[in-house]
Structures are given as structure tokens and as C-alpha cells.
Design a protein around this motif. Structure first.
Motif, PDB file in Angstrom:
ATOM      1  N   HIS A 397     -17.888  -9.023  21.915  1.00 16.96           N
ATOM      2  CA  HIS A 397     -18.158 -10.577  21.547  1.00 16.96           C
ATOM      3  C   HIS A 397     -17.201 -11.414  22.173  1.00 16.96           C
ATOM      4  O   HIS A 397     -15.576 -11.252  21.747  1.00 16.96           O
ATOM      5  CB  HIS A 397     -18.734 -11.607  20.519  1.00 16.96           C
ATOM      6  CG  HIS A 397     -19.780 -11.990  21.043  1.00 16.96           C
ATOM      7  ND1 HIS A 397     -19.233 -13.266  20.908  1.00 16.96           N
ATOM      8  CD2 HIS A 397     -20.896 -12.736  20.528  1.00 16.96           C
ATOM      9  CE1 HIS A 397     -19.889 -13.955  20.623  1.00 16.96           C
ATOM     10  NE2 HIS A 397     -21.623 -14.062  20.392  1.00 16.96           N
ATOM     11  N   PRO A 398     -17.150 -12.702  23.057  1.00 11.66           N
ATOM     12  CA  PRO A 398     -16.107 -13.192  23.827  1.00 11.66           C
ATOM     13  C   PRO A 398     -15.769 -14.165  22.434  1.00 11.66           C
ATOM     14  O   PRO A 398     -14.378 -14.288  22.928  1.00 11.66           O
ATOM     15  CB  PRO A 398     -17.105 -14.192  24.931  1.00 11.66           C
ATOM     16  CG  PRO A 398     -18.326 -13.970  25.057  1.00 11.66           C
ATOM     17  CD  PRO A 398     -17.733 -12.852  23.737  1.00 11.66           C
ATOM     18  N   VAL A 399     -16.420 -14.250  21.614  1.00  7.24           N
ATOM     19  CA  VAL A 399     -16.435 -15.035  20.637  1.00  7.24           C
ATOM     20  C   VAL A 399     -14.467 -13.944  19.645  1.00  7.24           C
ATOM     21  O   VAL A 399     -15.460 -12.949  18.883  1.00  7.24           O
ATOM     22  CB  VAL A 399     -17.240 -15.493  19.085  1.00  7.24           C
ATOM     23  CG1 VAL A 399     -16.410 -16.443  18.232  1.00  7.24           C
ATOM     24  CG2 VAL A 399     -17.467 -17.024  19.858  1.00  7.24           C
ATOM     25  N   SER A 400     -13.906 -13.851  19.739  1.00  2.84           N
ATOM     26  CA  SER A 400     -12.471 -12.844  19.090  1.00  2.84           C
ATOM     27  C   SER A 400     -13.161 -12.697  17.539  1.00  2.84           C
ATOM     28  O   SER A 400     -12.914 -11.351  17.042  1.00  2.84           O
ATOM     29  CB  SER A 400     -11.065 -13.838  19.214  1.00  2.84           C
ATOM     30  OG  SER A 400     -10.975 -13.475  20.501  1.00  2.84           O
ATOM     31  N   ASP A 574     -21.434 -25.098  34.058  1.00  4.26           N
ATOM     32  CA  ASP A 574     -21.097 -25.124  32.942  1.00  4.26           C
ATOM     33  C   ASP A 574     -19.847 -25.624  31.829  1.00  4.26           C
ATOM     34  O   ASP A 574     -19.028 -26.671  32.440  1.00  4.26           O
ATOM     35  CB  ASP A 574     -20.888 -23.288  33.183  1.00  4.26           C
ATOM     36  CG  ASP A 574     -21.336 -22.545  33.394  1.00  4.26           C
ATOM     37  OD1 ASP A 574     -22.498 -22.653  34.013  1.00  4.26           O
ATOM     38  OD2 ASP A 574     -21.036 -21.078  33.767  1.00  4.26           O
ATOM     39  N   PHE A 575     -20.634 -25.526  30.665  1.00  7.69           N
ATOM     40  CA  PHE A 575     -19.124 -26.300  30.212  1.00  7.69           C
ATOM     41  C   PHE A 575     -17.967 -25.637  29.307  1.00  7.69           C
ATOM     42  O   PHE A 575     -18.020 -24.275  28.998  1.00  7.69           O
ATOM     43  CB  PHE A 575     -19.684 -26.565  28.236  1.00  7.69           C
ATOM     44  CG  PHE A 575     -18.758 -27.405  27.196  1.00  7.69           C
ATOM     45  CD1 PHE A 575     -18.560 -28.743  27.390  1.00  7.69           C
ATOM     46  CD2 PHE A 575     -18.665 -26.646  26.662  1.00  7.69           C
ATOM     47  CE1 PHE A 575     -17.657 -29.390  26.927  1.00  7.69           C
ATOM     48  CE2 PHE A 575     -17.886 -27.432  25.432  1.00  7.69           C
ATOM     49  CZ  PHE A 575     -17.453 -28.809  25.834  1.00  7.69           C
ATOM     50  N   LEU A 576     -15.852 -25.764  29.689  1.00  6.03           N
ATOM     51  CA  LEU A 576     -15.797 -24.826  29.300  1.00  6.03           C
ATOM     52  C   LEU A 576     -14.402 -25.890  28.146  1.00  6.03           C
ATOM     53  O   LEU A 576     -13.982 -26.403  27.956  1.00  6.03           O
ATOM     54  CB  LEU A 576     -14.177 -24.419  30.616  1.00  6.03           C
ATOM     55  CG  LEU A 576     -15.336 -23.918  32.026  1.00  6.03           C
ATOM     56  CD1 LEU A 576     -14.508 -24.561  33.268  1.00  6.03           C
ATOM     57  CD2 LEU A 576     -15.518 -23.275  31.997  1.00  6.03           C
ATOM     58  N   VAL A 577     -14.230 -24.530  27.360  1.00  4.76           N
ATOM     59  CA  VAL A 577     -13.480 -24.818  26.102  1.00  4.76           C
ATOM     60  C   VAL A 577     -12.160 -24.475  26.248  1.00  4.76           C
ATOM     61  O   VAL A 577     -12.757 -23.213  25.979  1.00  4.76           O
ATOM     62  CB  VAL A 577     -14.830 -25.237  24.798  1.00  4.76           C
ATOM     63  CG1 VAL A 577     -15.085 -24.133  24.700  1.00  4.76           C
ATOM     64  CG2 VAL A 577     -13.832 -25.501  23.549  1.00  4.76           C
ATOM     65  N   THR A 578     -11.183 -25.325  25.910  1.00  7.59           N
ATOM     66  CA  THR A 578     -10.242 -24.432  24.991  1.00  7.59           C
ATOM     67  C   THR A 578      -9.806 -24.570  23.415  1.00  7.59           C
ATOM     68  O   THR A 578     -10.355 -25.662  22.719  1.00  7.59           O
ATOM     69  CB  THR A 578      -9.341 -24.711  25.841  1.00  7.59           C
ATOM     70  OG1 THR A 578      -8.529 -25.823  25.338  1.00  7.59           O
ATOM     71  CG2 THR A 578      -9.168 -23.944  27.336  1.00  7.59           C
ATOM     72  N   PRO A 592     -10.239 -18.954  26.446  1.00  8.69           N
ATOM     73  CA  PRO A 592     -10.873 -20.340  26.638  1.00  8.69           C
ATOM     74  C   PRO A 592     -12.580 -19.899  26.934  1.00  8.69           C
ATOM     75  O   PRO A 592     -12.818 -18.419  26.853  1.00  8.69           O
ATOM     76  CB  PRO A 592     -10.804 -20.406  28.170  1.00  8.69           C
ATOM     77  CG  PRO A 592      -9.269 -20.661  27.718  1.00  8.69           C
ATOM     78  CD  PRO A 592      -8.909 -19.021  26.970  1.00  8.69           C
ATOM     79  N   LEU A 593     -13.757 -20.192  26.887  1.00 12.11           N
ATOM     80  CA  LEU A 593     -15.182 -19.606  26.754  1.00 12.11           C
ATOM     81  C   LEU A 593     -15.893 -21.062  27.748  1.00 12.11           C
ATOM     82  O   LEU A 593     -15.613 -22.287  27.280  1.00 12.11           O
ATOM     83  CB  LEU A 593     -15.810 -20.011  25.192  1.00 12.11           C
ATOM     84  CG  LEU A 593     -15.092 -19.057  24.296  1.00 12.11           C
ATOM     85  CD1 LEU A 593     -15.575 -19.239  22.901  1.00 12.11           C
ATOM     86  CD2 LEU A 593     -15.300 -17.229  24.590  1.00 12.11           C
ATOM     87  N   ARG A 594     -16.967 -20.551  28.316  1.00 11.22           N
ATOM     88  CA  ARG A 594     -17.361 -21.400  29.166  1.00 11.22           C
ATOM     89  C   ARG A 594     -19.014 -21.428  28.323  1.00 11.22           C
ATOM     90  O   ARG A 594     -19.366 -19.945  28.322  1.00 11.22           O
ATOM     91  CB  ARG A 594     -17.832 -19.890  30.173  1.00 11.22           C
ATOM     92  CG  ARG A 594     -18.994 -20.522  31.558  1.00 11.22           C
ATOM     93  CD  ARG A 594     -18.580 -19.859  32.970  1.00 11.22           C
ATOM     94  NE  ARG A 594     -17.156 -19.642  33.038  1.00 11.22           N
ATOM     95  CZ  ARG A 594     -16.974 -20.313  34.504  1.00 11.22           C
ATOM     96  NH1 ARG A 594     -17.840 -21.111  35.185  1.00 11.22           N
ATOM     97  NH2 ARG A 594     -15.923 -20.017  34.654  1.00 11.22           N
TER      98      ARG A 594
END
Length: 618
Positions: A397-400, A574-578, A592-594
């Protein structure tokens, strides 16, 4: 003006200190006097408010002048220089005399209610005037009046309001419903104001709805019922539907013939009624806890969706216990479907109540396959061997934190395997945009304990222009004058009228971003909203706000991983977050996620990877 206070204080202190240096003897009474004459004291009050001069000093001076001093204070209070601090000064000099109460009644008007209110609190015959003050344009004055009512003895609520204030009182409560005034609504004479009492049925305040219907029913039962039917066709919000539903349930509990429960059932089943009205009937049936009636509810998704949408905790606390007790599995299926499609943050609590239903295993699977660590952990706690494949699906999963939790559960190595690559995103400059917002009249909020709070500029934490005005996010805990109030919300301002209204159910909207890159002069109807939950939680949720239709639509995208730092919007919208560079517990960092508008989440710097989305129960 603040400088005047220091100049005056310095002048007074200087004269006193000069006298002290001139003689080693204690200061005489005349040397301690701030103003030699009553006129001199009055002039200081007329020129300076309490922020510019210490009124406690002047209070002793006016006390020295006796009844003449009190009369002078009343004269100032009645003038353009009047303010609430002068009223408080009068009150501190002793109780009001009958003559002063009579004068107060003569001088009172809604326009000057703010400065007189401190005296009204203690006037024995001022009850109706305080009730009228609930209609003041300033929410701070309305709140002061509500606070005054909270100190009244029970007997003050038992007599009906005067007939001459019924109409303005009803209009005040239509504008700003206040539960504390419900006893007066119930006891008021309806007379020619049935339309105002009828409008209160859509106030969304349960106590006011019950009181308004009792007053109408006492006056004319047949007309009351017809007005109820008419107002139910005009319901627009779930809050209004629940309030009328609660009133119907309360009326049902007071009658033995089951009339109001049967009425609620008929309304829900009648497709000619608007969906919000049918939802009110559905709420009444669920509140009745009548298992037979709840089991008889037909499978009708639209009223359920209206009543349940975005109402996750109300569903958890009110609807699920009633449905579970009655064994109404058809309706429970609707609850589960809505909870999963809207990604409710309390799906774990909903799932725990499903253990005796056929939906339990699928609900656990939905939790495990979620995109937020809170739900994943809850799902893993409830998982059995049959959910092993679901847990395995989360190891990349992209969320570590989710990937690490899945690996640990399966006893797999948790060492980071993603390629180390630089990923820098340009953060959206929200501070710059927020500073550009024009000055509008302060929006006001109702807190959970019913208090009215004006949100001044110091509580503004995010903003963005719309096609017709501005969106503004407020956090009441940021108010300089605030010591205990928390919460906040999102407000829409209209550039043309200056009017404001609330949208959504946000706590602390820390970011408002457009749904796409905008060129100079461009606007949009759709936005990304980042909301902090506040309190002890450090969680933040991501929402999409769509203002393109008559009614705004708010969609919960998901809970962001902890330590979200900066936000931006990709060229495709898309919404990007660091995230802050903090260790997540396994020597790994969160890249960072999208997030896309449909809820999919992926690594921001790996666009070629297939995005992920939560699995829904079909």
C-alpha cells in the motif's frame, strides 16, 4: 485610541506622584481625586471607553457623587456614548431603584439593547425585553441574552410571553433557533401568527419543533396537522427531518392509539411526498423503537440515503441500535452500503454491531482494504483466517504505515523496499491567498454547547475565491479572546450581498484548494478541503466540495496519514500531499501521496503505478 488610555493614566499618575514628592505626608482626599467635578468625570466616560481608561477608578468617583452620579451614568448610557461597561458600572453601585427600572423600560429599544443588557439581567420585569434581544442583529448580543436566560429561576419560564412580543420572538427564533426559548413558544398565544409557528417546525431544533406544534395544536388541532403536512413538504436538510421525526415520536409516546406512528409510516411509504419528508417519517419510526413497525419498513434506499448521508455518528448512536434490535437486515444493508461508499471514519464501530448479521465478514474485509490506518487496524483486530488474502493485498500500500502493519500481521519483513528517489512538490501558497480575502462582516457559529461565537479575522485559517465570492475556513480556538471554545467551520461569502452561510460539517478547515490549476482571473465551483478533527485527535480528513448545483455536495475522500505537511494540486486536478520526515515505526518514511476525485490513492511521484481504491461492499 489605545494611546489615550496611557496618556490619561500617565497624567493621573503624574499628578499623584508630584504631590507625593512635594510632601512626605500621605496624600489628602482631594489629592487622590481623579476628577474634581461630576461634569469632569462624565466627560472622561463620554470620550473614552473601557479599553482606554480604567473604569474601576471612575466607578469610585461616581460613587462619591451619590444619586447625582448614578443619574449622570444613566444620562451617558442613554446617549450615543453609552456602552455595556457603563451599565455594569451602574449595577456595581447597587441595585436599581423602582424609578431607575421605570427609566430603563422607557429607554430600552432593540437598537440599544447591547449596552442596557447588563442591567436587564437584574431587573425583575425585564423578561420580555431580554426575549426580544434574541432578535438582535449581533450574535454576540444574542448570546449575552441567552446567557442571561440561563440564570433565570424556573418560574420565569412558566408564564407566557406578552402578546405584543410573540411575533418578534418567533421571527428571532426562526432566524436563530435557541432551545432555551422553547417554553415560551409552547405557552405563547398563537393568534394571527400561525404562519410563524408553522415555520418554526422547520427550525431543526427538536425542542422548538415540539413546542411550536403543541402551541398550534392547542389553538386548532386540525389546522396544526395541516400546517405540519405543509411544512414537511418544505423540509430540505436531514437536521430538519430528524427534528420533525423526533416530534412525531414524542407525540406517539403520549398517545395510546398509535396515530402518530401510523402517520409516520404512511408518510415514509407515500412516494408522492418529497424524499426529505419521507425521511422524517422514517426517523420517527426508528425513534419509536417499535420492532414491528421497524421490521415493516420497505426497502427504500432514497429516504435512507437522505437521512444517513454524512450522518455517521447519528447512525451509529440512534439508527443502528434500533435496526439491530428489530433484526431489520434490509435496512442494515443500506447503512453498510452508505458507510462504505462515504468512507465513514466510524466504520469500525458500525462493523462491530454487525456481528450477528450476514454482512459482518464483508464489512471486516472493507476495513482491512481501506486507505486509512485507523480502519485497517480495526479490521485486522476483527479478522479471521478467511481475511488473510485481504491483509496480504495491503503489503504494498502507498501509505507506509498500512503496508508495515500488514507485513507485521503476516510476520513478513518490514524493511522499506521502495526505490529511494527524490520527490519534491511545490506547495500551494494558502497564506498568500487567505491574506487576499476581503473583509466581510464576521460570520458566527453555534458551538456544541449552544453558544454563539463571532469568528473574527484572527480565527481565519484558510480561504479561496469562488465564482461569486469566497470560501473561508475558521478555527475558533485561534480567537484571541477565546479561552475555552473549540471547533470551527467553512463559510461561503457572497461578494455582491456580503451575506454568509455555512457549508458542510467541518471542524477546522486548514486548507481550501481549487480542484485544478487556475490561471489569473479563473474561478472554479469545486474544491479540495482538508479538515483537522481537533481535540485529542491529530487526524485530518480530505473532502471534495462541489458548488456547481443549487445545493452544495460534500464528499469524504478519506483520512490522510498522520503528519501531513504541505498540500498542492497536480495539473490533472489530483490532490497532492507531503508529510513531515518522521519515522513511522519501522525505519521508513511516508512518501508524498496523490488522491484523485474518485478516492483512489497512489504515490505522488510514481504516476505510472496503478492507483488503489478502497473495496466497497456490493
Amino acid at each position: 485610541m489605545l494611546g489615550h488610555r496611557y496618556i490619561i493614566a500617565a497624567a493621573v499618575a503624574g499628578s499623584l506622584s508630584n504631590a507625593a514628592f512635594a510632601s512626605s505626608k500621605p496624600l489628602s482626599k482631594s489629592e487622590r481625586v481623579v476628577c474634581q467635578s461630576l461634569r469632569g468625570c462624565a466627560e472622561i466616560l463620554e470620550r473614552h471607553d473601557a479599553s482606554e481608561f480604567d473604569y474601576a477608578v471612575l466607578q469610585r468617583e461616581f460613587e462619591r457623587f451619590g444619586i447625582s452620579g448614578r443619574n449622570a451614568l444613566f444620562d451617558i448610557l442613554e446617549s450615543d456614548a453609552g456602552n455595556p461597561d457603563i451599565a455594569s458600572m451602574i449595577l456595581s453601585l447597587g441595585p436599581l431603584s423602582p424609578a431607575e427600572i421605570e427609566r430603563l423600560n422607557r429607554m430600552w429599544s432593540l437598537r440599544n439593547a447591547a449596552q442596557i443588557l447588563p442591567l436587564l439581567k437584574n431587573a425583575s420585569d425585564a423578561r420580555d425585553k431580554i426575549l426580544l434581544t434574541l432578535g438582535h442583529a449581533d450574535p454576540n448580543v444574542r448570546e449575552a441574552a441567552r446567557q442571561a436566560m440561563m440564570s433565570w429561576p424556573d418560574d420565569a419560564f412558566k408564564a407566557p410571553p406578552g402578546n405584543d412580543i410573540v411575533a418578534p420572538l418567533m421571527m428571532a427564533l426562526i432566524n436563530d433557533p435557541m432551545t432555551i426559548a422553547a417554553p415560551f413558544v409552547e405557552r405563547a398565544k398563537v393568534g394571527a401568527h400561525a404562519d410563524l409557528f408553522s415555520t418554526l417546525l422547520r427550525s431543526g431544533d427538536v425542542d422548538l419543533v415540539i413546542a411550536a406544534y403543541k402551541a398550534l395544536y392547542r389553538e386548532n388541532p386540525k389546522q396544526a396537522f395541516q400546517l405540519l403536512l405543509s411544512e414537511m413538504r418544505r423540509i430540505e436538510s436531514p437536521e430538519q427531518a430528524r427534528a420533525i421525526g423526533d416530534m412525531l415520536a414524542e407525540r406517539h409516546a403520549q398517545r395510546n392509539d398509535g396515530f402518530y406512528l401510523k402517520f409516520a409510516q404512511d408518510i415514509f411509504a407515500d412516494s408522492s411526498f418529497p424524499i426529505p419528508a419521507r425521511a422524517a417519517g422514517l426517523h420517527a419510526v426508528l425513534r419509536s423503537r417499535n420492532s414491528k413497525a421497524i421490521l415493516a419498513i420497505p426497502r427504500e434506499s432514497a429516504p435512507f440515503a437522505f437521512l444517513l448521508s454524512q450522518q455517521n455518528f447519528i447512525t451509529q448512536d440512534i439508527y443502528m441500535p434500533a435496526l439491530t434490535l428489530a433484526g431489520q437486515t434490509k435496512a442494515i444493508a443500506d447503512v453498510v452500503r452508505i458507510a462504505q461508499s462515504e468512507k465513514w471514519v466510524n466504520r469500525d464501530r458500525i462493523t462491530q454491531s454487525l456481528k450477528a448479521t450476514p454482512f459482518y465478514d464483508a464489512a471486516v474485509r472493507d476495513l482491512i482494504r481501506s486507505d486509512d490506518i485507523r480502519s485497517v487496524r480495526a479490521g485486522i483486530k476483527l479478522a479471521s483466517l478467511k481475511h488473510t488474502a485481504d491483509i496480504k493485498s495491503q503489503i504494498n500500500h502507498p501509505v507506509s504505515e498500512i503496508a508495515i502493519t500488514a507485513k507485521r500481521t503476516l510476520k513478513l519483513p518490514t524493511k522499506e523496499t521502495r526505490p529511494k528517489r527524490a520527490c519534491r512538490l511545490a506547495p500551494y501558497d494558502m497564506d498568500r491567498v487567505t491574506e487576499q480575502m476581503p473583509f466581510f462582516d464576521s460570520a458566527w457559529f453555534r458551538t456544541q454547547n449552544g453558544a454563539r461565537i463571532s469568528a473574527t479575522r484572527d480565527a481565519l485559517i484558510s480561504a479561496h475565491p469562488t465564482s461569486r465570492g469566497w470560501l473561508a475556513g475558521y478555527d475558533l480556538s485561534a480567537l484571541r479572546s477565546n479561552t475555552s471554545v473549540s471547533g470551527g467551520g467553512l463559510v461561503i461569502y457572497d461578494n455582491k450581498t456580503g451575506d454568509s452561510r455555512h457549508v458542510g460539517d467541518f471542524v477546522s478547515p486548514i486548507a481550501v484548494l481549487p480542484d485544478r490549476h487556475l490561471n489569473l482571473g479563473q474561478t472554479t465551483f469545486r474544491f479540495w478541503i482538508v479538515d483537522s478533527w481537533g481535540g485529542d485527535s491529530d487526524d485530518t480528513s480530505l473532502y471534495r466540495l462541489d458548488m456547481s448545483a443549487r445545493a452544495e455536495a460534500v464528499k469524504h475522500i478519506g483520512i490522510l496519514p498522520h503528519n501531513a505537511k504541505e498540500f498542492s494540486v497536480a495539473p490533472n486536478g489530483d490532490f497532492l500531499v507531503t508529510f513531515l520526515n518522521l519515522d513511522n515505526g519501522a525505519g521508513s518514511k511516508q512518501p508524498p501521496l496523490r488522491y484523485s476525485a474518485n478516492g483512489t490513492v497512489s504515490l505522488a511521484c510514481a504516476p505510472r503505478l496503478a492507483p488503489r481504491s478502497s473495496q466497497s461492499l456490493n
